[in-house]
Design a protein around this motif. Structure first.
Motif, PDB file in Angstrom:
ATOM      1  N   PHE A 107       0.833  -1.207   0.000  1.00 57.11           N
ATOM      2  CA  PHE A 107       0.000   0.000   0.000  1.00 57.11           C
ATOM      3  C   PHE A 107       0.870   1.259   0.000  1.00 57.11           C
ATOM      4  CE2 PHE A 107      -3.144  -2.973   2.015  1.00 57.11           C
ATOM      5  CZ  PHE A 107      -4.089  -2.887   1.012  1.00 57.11           C
ATOM      6  N   ILE A 108       1.899   1.298   0.829  1.00 52.31           N
ATOM      7  CA  ILE A 108       2.730   2.495   0.958  1.00 52.31           C
ATOM      8  C   ILE A 108       3.426   2.821  -0.361  1.00 52.31           C
ATOM      9  CG2 ILE A 108       4.748   1.220   1.817  1.00 52.31           C
ATOM     10  CD1 ILE A 108       3.626   4.729   2.941  1.00 52.31           C
ATOM     11  N   GLU A 109       3.857   1.780  -1.085  1.00 46.05           N
ATOM     12  CA  GLU A 109       4.523   1.991  -2.368  1.00 46.05           C
ATOM     13  C   GLU A 109       3.552   2.557  -3.402  1.00 46.05           C
ATOM     14  OE1 GLU A 109       7.847  -1.607  -2.128  1.00 46.05           O
ATOM     15  OE2 GLU A 109       5.793  -2.051  -2.780  1.00 46.05           O
ATOM     16  N   GLY A 110       2.350   2.010  -3.429  1.00 50.81           N
ATOM     17  CA  GLY A 110       1.345   2.501  -4.361  1.00 50.81           C
ATOM     18  C   GLY A 110       0.918   3.928  -4.063  1.00 50.81           C
ATOM     19  N   LEU A 111       0.788   4.254  -2.786  1.00 55.99           N
ATOM     20  CA  LEU A 111       0.390   5.606  -2.384  1.00 55.99           C
ATOM     21  C   LEU A 111       1.409   6.636  -2.849  1.00 55.99           C
ATOM     22  CD1 LEU A 111      -0.832   4.753   1.219  1.00 55.99           C
ATOM     23  CD2 LEU A 111      -2.243   5.846  -0.535  1.00 55.99           C
ATOM     24  N   ILE A 112       2.679   6.356  -2.608  1.00 59.38           N
ATOM     25  CA  ILE A 112       3.735   7.294  -3.000  1.00 59.38           C
ATOM     26  C   ILE A 112       3.811   7.416  -4.513  1.00 59.38           C
ATOM     27  CG2 ILE A 112       6.226   7.694  -2.976  1.00 59.38           C
ATOM     28  CD1 ILE A 112       6.270   6.357  -0.198  1.00 59.38           C
ATOM     29  N   ARG A 113       3.740   6.295  -5.219  1.00 51.92           N
ATOM     30  CA  ARG A 113       3.805   6.322  -6.684  1.00 51.92           C
ATOM     31  C   ARG A 113       2.652   7.117  -7.281  1.00 51.92           C
ATOM     32  NH1 ARG A 113       1.001   3.665 -10.082  1.00 51.92           N
ATOM     33  NH2 ARG A 113       0.337   2.100  -8.560  1.00 51.92           N
ATOM     34  N   GLU A 114       1.428   6.846  -6.806  1.00 47.33           N
ATOM     35  CA  GLU A 114       0.259   7.542  -7.351  1.00 47.33           C
ATOM     36  C   GLU A 114       0.328   9.044  -7.084  1.00 47.33           C
ATOM     37  OE1 GLU A 114      -2.105   6.676  -9.271  1.00 47.33           O
ATOM     38  OE2 GLU A 114      -1.962   4.491  -9.327  1.00 47.33           O
ATOM     39  N   ALA A 120       2.182  15.153 -10.826  1.00 50.07           N
ATOM     40  CA  ALA A 120       3.376  15.502 -11.609  1.00 50.07           C
ATOM     41  C   ALA A 120       4.541  15.834 -10.682  1.00 50.07           C
ATOM     42  CB  ALA A 120       3.081  16.656 -12.562  1.00 50.07           C
ATOM     43  N   ASN A 121       4.629  15.057  -9.627  1.00 50.13           N
ATOM     44  CA  ASN A 121       5.728  15.142  -8.648  1.00 50.13           C
ATOM     45  C   ASN A 121       5.658  16.375  -7.736  1.00 50.13           C
ATOM     46  OD1 ASN A 121       7.765  13.396  -7.801  1.00 50.13           O
ATOM     47  ND2 ASN A 121       9.380  14.658  -8.691  1.00 50.13           N
ATOM     48  N   LEU A 122       4.539  17.106  -7.761  1.00 54.32           N
ATOM     49  CA  LEU A 122       4.390  18.218  -6.815  1.00 54.32           C
ATOM     50  C   LEU A 122       4.287  17.680  -5.390  1.00 54.32           C
ATOM     51  CD1 LEU A 122       1.828  20.532  -8.669  1.00 54.32           C
ATOM     52  CD2 LEU A 122       4.302  20.858  -8.448  1.00 54.32           C
ATOM     53  N   TYR A 123       3.611  16.542  -5.260  1.00 52.25           N
ATOM     54  CA  TYR A 123       3.477  15.893  -3.957  1.00 52.25           C
ATOM     55  C   TYR A 123       4.184  14.546  -4.015  1.00 52.25           C
ATOM     56  CZ  TYR A 123      -0.001  19.411  -2.791  1.00 52.25           C
ATOM     57  OH  TYR A 123      -0.643  20.598  -2.533  1.00 52.25           O
ATOM     58  N   SER A 124       5.205  14.419  -3.209  1.00 48.84           N
ATOM     59  CA  SER A 124       5.978  13.183  -3.122  1.00 48.84           C
ATOM     60  C   SER A 124       6.216  12.868  -1.649  1.00 48.84           C
ATOM     61  CB  SER A 124       7.310  13.351  -3.868  1.00 48.84           C
ATOM     62  OG  SER A 124       8.077  12.173  -3.814  1.00 48.84           O
ATOM     63  N   PRO A 125       5.175  12.429  -0.944  1.00 47.69           N
ATOM     64  CA  PRO A 125       5.254  12.274   0.511  1.00 47.69           C
ATOM     65  C   PRO A 125       6.186  11.163   0.964  1.00 47.69           C
ATOM     66  CG  PRO A 125       3.237  11.297  -0.320  1.00 47.69           C
ATOM     67  CD  PRO A 125       3.874  12.004  -1.481  1.00 47.69           C
ATOM     68  N   GLU A 126       6.924  11.421   2.021  1.00 41.25           N
ATOM     69  CA  GLU A 126       7.751  10.396   2.647  1.00 41.25           C
ATOM     70  C   GLU A 126       6.839   9.422   3.393  1.00 41.25           C
ATOM     71  OE1 GLU A 126      10.994   9.964   2.414  1.00 41.25           O
ATOM     72  OE2 GLU A 126      11.221  11.721   1.107  1.00 41.25           O
ATOM     73  N   PRO A 127       7.261   8.162   3.529  1.00 42.71           N
ATOM     74  CA  PRO A 127       6.433   7.184   4.263  1.00 42.71           C
ATOM     75  C   PRO A 127       6.006   7.672   5.641  1.00 42.71           C
ATOM     76  CG  PRO A 127       8.217   6.065   3.138  1.00 42.71           C
ATOM     77  CD  PRO A 127       8.474   7.531   2.971  1.00 42.71           C
ATOM     78  N   GLU A 128       6.924   8.330   6.359  1.00 45.43           N
ATOM     79  CA  GLU A 128       6.616   8.766   7.723  1.00 45.43           C
ATOM     80  C   GLU A 128       5.456   9.753   7.747  1.00 45.43           C
ATOM     81  OE1 GLU A 128       6.810   8.542  11.732  1.00 45.43           O
ATOM     82  OE2 GLU A 128       7.936   7.342  10.278  1.00 45.43           O
ATOM     83  N   ILE A 129       5.316  10.566   6.692  1.00 48.73           N
ATOM     84  CA  ILE A 129       4.201  11.503   6.607  1.00 48.73           C
ATOM     85  C   ILE A 129       2.889  10.740   6.451  1.00 48.73           C
ATOM     86  CG2 ILE A 129       3.159  13.357   5.251  1.00 48.73           C
ATOM     87  CD1 ILE A 129       5.604  14.212   6.838  1.00 48.73           C
TER      88      ILE A 129
END
Length: 233
Positions: A107-114, A120-129
């Motif tokens: 899930f965490i990988e899919g969330l970050i990728r999506e 368009a890479n404006l939001y690229s959250p770290e897992p901890e966030i």
């Protein structure tokens, strides 16, 4: 012997803290437990797979932020640029895929990728966030697991920022959204409770939500999460 003595001292300190600060300790424990459960959920993959090996899961991140002068937090919604839901607004999200290593995404990988793709890479959250998010979870009657993170962010981008960022990418996945709008959390909650039949953005623009998001808004636990966010200071 020294280890036993240290454990005994630690136990005594914890007992004193619980006795002197029961409310504060209880609050900390609940927060820690909630955070741990969220992390445990996001770090695993869905239980079921599709026939082609892809995980049977849908993920999304619904960002919200606080702006001075507003009477409640604001949610960021993105407009679908294509497909059957074109023109509707939703979170940044989609279906889980196979990772580059050939294994089902967690899930965490899919969330970050999506998030990266659809913003368009404006939001690229770290897992901890994302681990600190308020999480909506659902398993459908067909076994699909849905995970939606309601995530606080200090960053606020506009449609022009999105369109400009998309110019750096040729991949069509980075161009699945074509507009960003802010919606007051109180207005979204009123819509979820059936108190409003129409939803407007803070700029007074009519908003039509994506059907999947509408279905989640009808769930009691999702509305309770919205109530918690509305009450945030």
């Amino acid at each position: 012997m020294a280890v036993i003595q240290n454990l005994g001292l630690l136990t005594l300190v914890i007992f004193i803290l619980i006795s002197v600060y029961p409310v504060q300790f209880s609050s900390f424990t609940q927060h820690f437990t909630s955070h741990t459960k969220t992390q445990h959920l996001l770090e695993r993959a869905p239980a079921k797979l599709k026939a082609d090996g892809r995980p049977l899961g849908t993920v999304g991140v619904l960002f919200y932020t606080h702006i001075k002068g507003q009477n409640a937090p604001l949610f960021l919604l993105a407009r679908e640029a294509k497909g059957t839901d074109k023109g509707t607004y939703s979170e940044f999200g989609g279906s889980l895929e196979i990772s580059n290593e050939g294994i089902p995404e967690r899930f965490i990988e899919g969330l970050i990728r999506e998030c990266k793709e659809e913003s368009a890479n404006l939001y690229s959250p770290e897992p901890e966030i994302l681990f600190k998010s308020k999480v909506y979870y659902e398993m459908t009657d067909k076994g699909r697991e849905i995970v939606l993170c309601l995530t606080k962010t200090p960053n606020l981008f506009k449609t022009d920022d999105l369109l400009e960022a998309q110019q750096d990418f040729m991949d069509s996945h980075y161009k699945e959204k074509d507009a960003l709008e802010l919606v007051n959390a109180k207005a979204l909650l009123a819509f979820a409770n059936g108190e409003r039949t129409k939803l407007l953005s803070v700029s007074n623009k009519p908003i039509t939500l994506r059907p999947l998001l509408v279905s989640m808004l009808k769930k009691e636990n999702f509305r309770k999460t919205l109530e918690q966010i509305v009450s945030e200071v």
